[in-house]
Design an enzyme around this catalytic site. Structure first.
Site, PDB file in Angstrom:
ATOM      1  N   VAL A 176      -4.474  -2.832   4.314  1.00  0.00           N
ATOM      2  CA  VAL A 176      -3.568  -2.678   5.452  1.00  0.00           C
ATOM      3  C   VAL A 176      -4.258  -3.305   6.663  1.00  0.00           C
ATOM      4  O   VAL A 176      -5.371  -2.908   7.024  1.00  0.00           O
ATOM      5  CB  VAL A 176      -3.237  -1.198   5.720  1.00  0.00           C
ATOM      6  CG1 VAL A 176      -2.314  -1.074   6.927  1.00  0.00           C
ATOM      7  CG2 VAL A 176      -2.596  -0.558   4.493  1.00  0.00           C
ATOM      8  N   THR A 194       2.662  -4.023  15.867  1.00  0.00           N
ATOM      9  CA  THR A 194       3.410  -2.763  16.001  1.00  0.00           C
ATOM     10  C   THR A 194       2.677  -1.656  15.242  1.00  0.00           C
ATOM     11  O   THR A 194       1.759  -1.945  14.467  1.00  0.00           O
ATOM     12  CB  THR A 194       4.831  -2.912  15.399  1.00  0.00           C
ATOM     13  OG1 THR A 194       4.682  -3.014  13.970  1.00  0.00           O
ATOM     14  CG2 THR A 194       5.544  -4.147  15.929  1.00  0.00           C
ATOM     15  N   HIS A 214       3.628  -0.154  12.759  1.00  0.00           N
ATOM     16  CA  HIS A 214       4.093  -0.104  11.367  1.00  0.00           C
ATOM     17  C   HIS A 214       2.939   0.154  10.398  1.00  0.00           C
ATOM     18  O   HIS A 214       3.017   1.003   9.510  1.00  0.00           O
ATOM     19  CB  HIS A 214       4.802  -1.423  11.032  1.00  0.00           C
ATOM     20  CG  HIS A 214       5.330  -1.498   9.645  1.00  0.00           C
ATOM     21  ND1 HIS A 214       6.499  -0.885   9.261  1.00  0.00           N
ATOM     22  CD2 HIS A 214       4.839  -2.086   8.534  1.00  0.00           C
ATOM     23  CE1 HIS A 214       6.721  -1.113   7.983  1.00  0.00           C
ATOM     24  NE2 HIS A 214       5.727  -1.830   7.516  1.00  0.00           N
ATOM     25  N   PHE A 263     -10.422   5.633  -3.740  1.00  0.00           N
ATOM     26  CA  PHE A 263      -9.767   5.088  -2.553  1.00  0.00           C
ATOM     27  C   PHE A 263     -10.366   3.729  -2.199  1.00  0.00           C
ATOM     28  O   PHE A 263     -11.419   3.650  -1.559  1.00  0.00           O
ATOM     29  CB  PHE A 263      -9.987   6.098  -1.413  1.00  0.00           C
ATOM     30  CG  PHE A 263      -9.307   5.743  -0.125  1.00  0.00           C
ATOM     31  CD1 PHE A 263      -7.939   5.822   0.000  1.00  0.00           C
ATOM     32  CD2 PHE A 263     -10.053   5.352   0.983  1.00  0.00           C
ATOM     33  CE1 PHE A 263      -7.310   5.521   1.210  1.00  0.00           C
ATOM     34  CE2 PHE A 263      -9.431   5.043   2.185  1.00  0.00           C
ATOM     35  CZ  PHE A 263      -8.058   5.133   2.294  1.00  0.00           C
ATOM     36  N   ALA A 299       0.827  -1.212   0.000  1.00  0.00           N
ATOM     37  CA  ALA A 299       0.000   0.000   0.000  1.00  0.00           C
ATOM     38  C   ALA A 299       0.862   1.263   0.000  1.00  0.00           C
ATOM     39  O   ALA A 299       0.476   2.279  -0.566  1.00  0.00           O
ATOM     40  CB  ALA A 299      -0.921  -0.015   1.213  1.00  0.00           C
ATOM     41  N   PHE A 300       2.021   1.181   0.635  1.00  0.00           N
ATOM     42  CA  PHE A 300       2.908   2.349   0.697  1.00  0.00           C
ATOM     43  C   PHE A 300       3.273   2.840  -0.709  1.00  0.00           C
ATOM     44  O   PHE A 300       3.448   4.041  -0.931  1.00  0.00           O
ATOM     45  CB  PHE A 300       4.178   1.987   1.487  1.00  0.00           C
ATOM     46  CG  PHE A 300       5.077   3.141   1.768  1.00  0.00           C
ATOM     47  CD1 PHE A 300       4.816   4.002   2.833  1.00  0.00           C
ATOM     48  CD2 PHE A 300       6.197   3.386   0.978  1.00  0.00           C
ATOM     49  CE1 PHE A 300       5.652   5.079   3.095  1.00  0.00           C
ATOM     50  CE2 PHE A 300       7.038   4.461   1.236  1.00  0.00           C
ATOM     51  CZ  PHE A 300       6.762   5.309   2.296  1.00  0.00           C
ATOM     52  N   GLU A 301       3.398   1.905  -1.641  1.00  0.00           N
ATOM     53  CA  GLU A 301       3.817   2.250  -3.007  1.00  0.00           C
ATOM     54  C   GLU A 301       2.657   2.714  -3.899  1.00  0.00           C
ATOM     55  O   GLU A 301       2.900   3.239  -5.002  1.00  0.00           O
ATOM     56  CB  GLU A 301       4.514   1.059  -3.674  1.00  0.00           C
ATOM     57  CG  GLU A 301       5.935   0.800  -3.209  1.00  0.00           C
ATOM     58  CD  GLU A 301       6.032   0.095  -1.859  1.00  0.00           C
ATOM     59  OE1 GLU A 301       5.055  -0.572  -1.471  1.00  0.00           O
ATOM     60  OE2 GLU A 301       7.070   0.242  -1.190  1.00  0.00           O
ATOM     61  N   ARG A 324     -14.978  -7.338   3.936  1.00  0.00           N
ATOM     62  CA  ARG A 324     -15.088  -6.148   3.073  1.00  0.00           C
ATOM     63  C   ARG A 324     -14.518  -6.384   1.685  1.00  0.00           C
ATOM     64  O   ARG A 324     -14.397  -5.439   0.888  1.00  0.00           O
ATOM     65  CB  ARG A 324     -14.374  -4.966   3.754  1.00  0.00           C
ATOM     66  CG  ARG A 324     -15.142  -4.473   4.967  1.00  0.00           C
ATOM     67  CD  ARG A 324     -14.304  -3.706   5.952  1.00  0.00           C
ATOM     68  NE  ARG A 324     -15.108  -3.262   7.086  1.00  0.00           N
ATOM     69  CZ  ARG A 324     -15.511  -4.045   8.103  1.00  0.00           C
ATOM     70  NH1 ARG A 324     -15.148  -5.323   8.138  1.00  0.00           N
ATOM     71  NH2 ARG A 324     -16.262  -3.576   9.067  1.00  0.00           N
TER      72      ARG A 324
HETATM   73  N1  INI Z   1       1.669  -3.167   2.995  1.00  0.00           N
HETATM   74  C1  INI Z   1       0.343  -3.352   2.822  1.00  0.00           C
HETATM   75  O1  INI Z   1      -0.156  -3.193   1.696  1.00  0.00           O
HETATM   76  N2  INI Z   1      -0.431  -3.734   3.870  1.00  0.00           N
HETATM   77  C2  INI Z   1       0.079  -3.906   5.121  1.00  0.00           C
HETATM   78  O2  INI Z   1      -0.704  -4.268   6.044  1.00  0.00           O
HETATM   79  C3  INI Z   1       1.458  -3.702   5.333  1.00  0.00           C
HETATM   80  N3  INI Z   1       2.025  -3.875   6.640  1.00  0.00           N
HETATM   81  O3  INI Z   1       1.275  -3.830   7.635  1.00  0.00           O
HETATM   82  O4  INI Z   1       3.227  -4.020   6.781  1.00  0.00           O
HETATM   83  C4  INI Z   1       2.255  -3.326   4.219  1.00  0.00           C
HETATM   84  N4  INI Z   1       3.595  -3.152   4.338  1.00  0.00           N
HETATM   85  C5  INI Z   1       4.461  -3.054   3.198  1.00  0.00           C
HETATM   86  C6  INI Z   1       4.577  -1.644   2.633  1.00  0.00           C
HETATM   87  O5  INI Z   1       3.376  -1.253   2.005  1.00  0.00           O
HETATM   88  C7  INI Z   1       5.705  -1.535   1.614  1.00  0.00           C
HETATM   89  O6  INI Z   1       5.404  -2.321   0.505  1.00  0.00           O
HETATM   90  C8  INI Z   1       7.075  -1.948   2.170  1.00  0.00           C
HETATM   91  O7  INI Z   1       7.356  -1.260   3.368  1.00  0.00           O
HETATM   92  C9  INI Z   1       8.184  -1.642   1.138  1.00  0.00           C
HETATM   93  O8  INI Z   1       8.267  -0.249   0.869  1.00  0.00           O
END
Ligand code: INI
Length: 160
Positions: A82, A87, A89, A114, A57-59, A128
């Site tokens: 997510v 943690t 994170h 979204f 999701a971060f990307e 969901r």
């Molecule tokens: N990425 C997700 O899409 N969902 C998550 O729950 C998640 N957790 O919790 O770690 C997650 N982490 C990876 C993140 O999105 C990046 O891909 C990674 O950090 C590399 O940049």
């Protein structure tokens, strides 16, 4: 009667980009199925849909922003999951993904929807993603369709 500007729910003849993250792919694949089902049911053909996979999701915003900026798509549909761990994170991941997805739409003027699930448990995510709470991928696609048509209607209205 006031003038009303709104988006019809037809997707044919438009171009949709989907960004879907692979993390928790059991869930995100279902969100993708929901989004595709919605687009197809509203008239989009496979040729009008391009799917982009990213790691997590971060990307998602890093992919959604250039896609929206390219102006090659009428809308970008973002899908991810997510799920809370032990943690904080996931909070950082969810927060950055949410801000970035919103920013991609605001910065480009292209609808970016979204479809990011943020849940405490896998069970809540399953509910969901095509189970008893519907499918948030489907919801993100219908939102994108409405926004594309709303923007078209707004452009016409501003000209007249
Ligand atoms: N990425 C997700 O899409 N969902 C998550 O729950 C998640 N957790 O919790 O770690 C997650 N982490 C990876 C993140 O999105 C990046 O891909 C990674 O950090 C590399 O940049």
């Amino acid at each position: 009667m006031p003038k009303v500007i709104e988006g019809v729910l037809t997707a044919g003849g438009q171009r949709y980009a989907i960004v879907v993250s692979r993390f928790h792919s059991i869930i995100t694949n279902r969100l993708l199925e929901g989004a595709l089902d919605c687009l197809h049911r509203h008239g989009a053909s496979d040729e009008e849909i391009t799917i982009h996979y990213c790691p997590g999701a971060f990307e998602i915003p890093q992919v959604a922003l250039p896609l929206a900026a390219s102006k090659k798509f009428d809308a970008v549909i973002c899908l991810g999951a997510v799920i809370r761990g032990e943690t904080p994170h996931c909070d950082y991941v969810a927060s950055e993904a949410t801000k970035g997805i919103a920013q991609a739409g605001l910065a480009t003027g292209v609808p970016v929807s979204f479809g990011l699930l943020t849940t405490d448990t896998v069970e809540q995510a399953i509910e969901r993603a095509g189970s008893k709470q519907g499918n948030k991928g489907w919801d993100a696609a219908i939102g994108a369709i409405e926004m594309v048509n709303l923007f078209r209607a707004m452009k016409k209205s501003v000209k007249n």
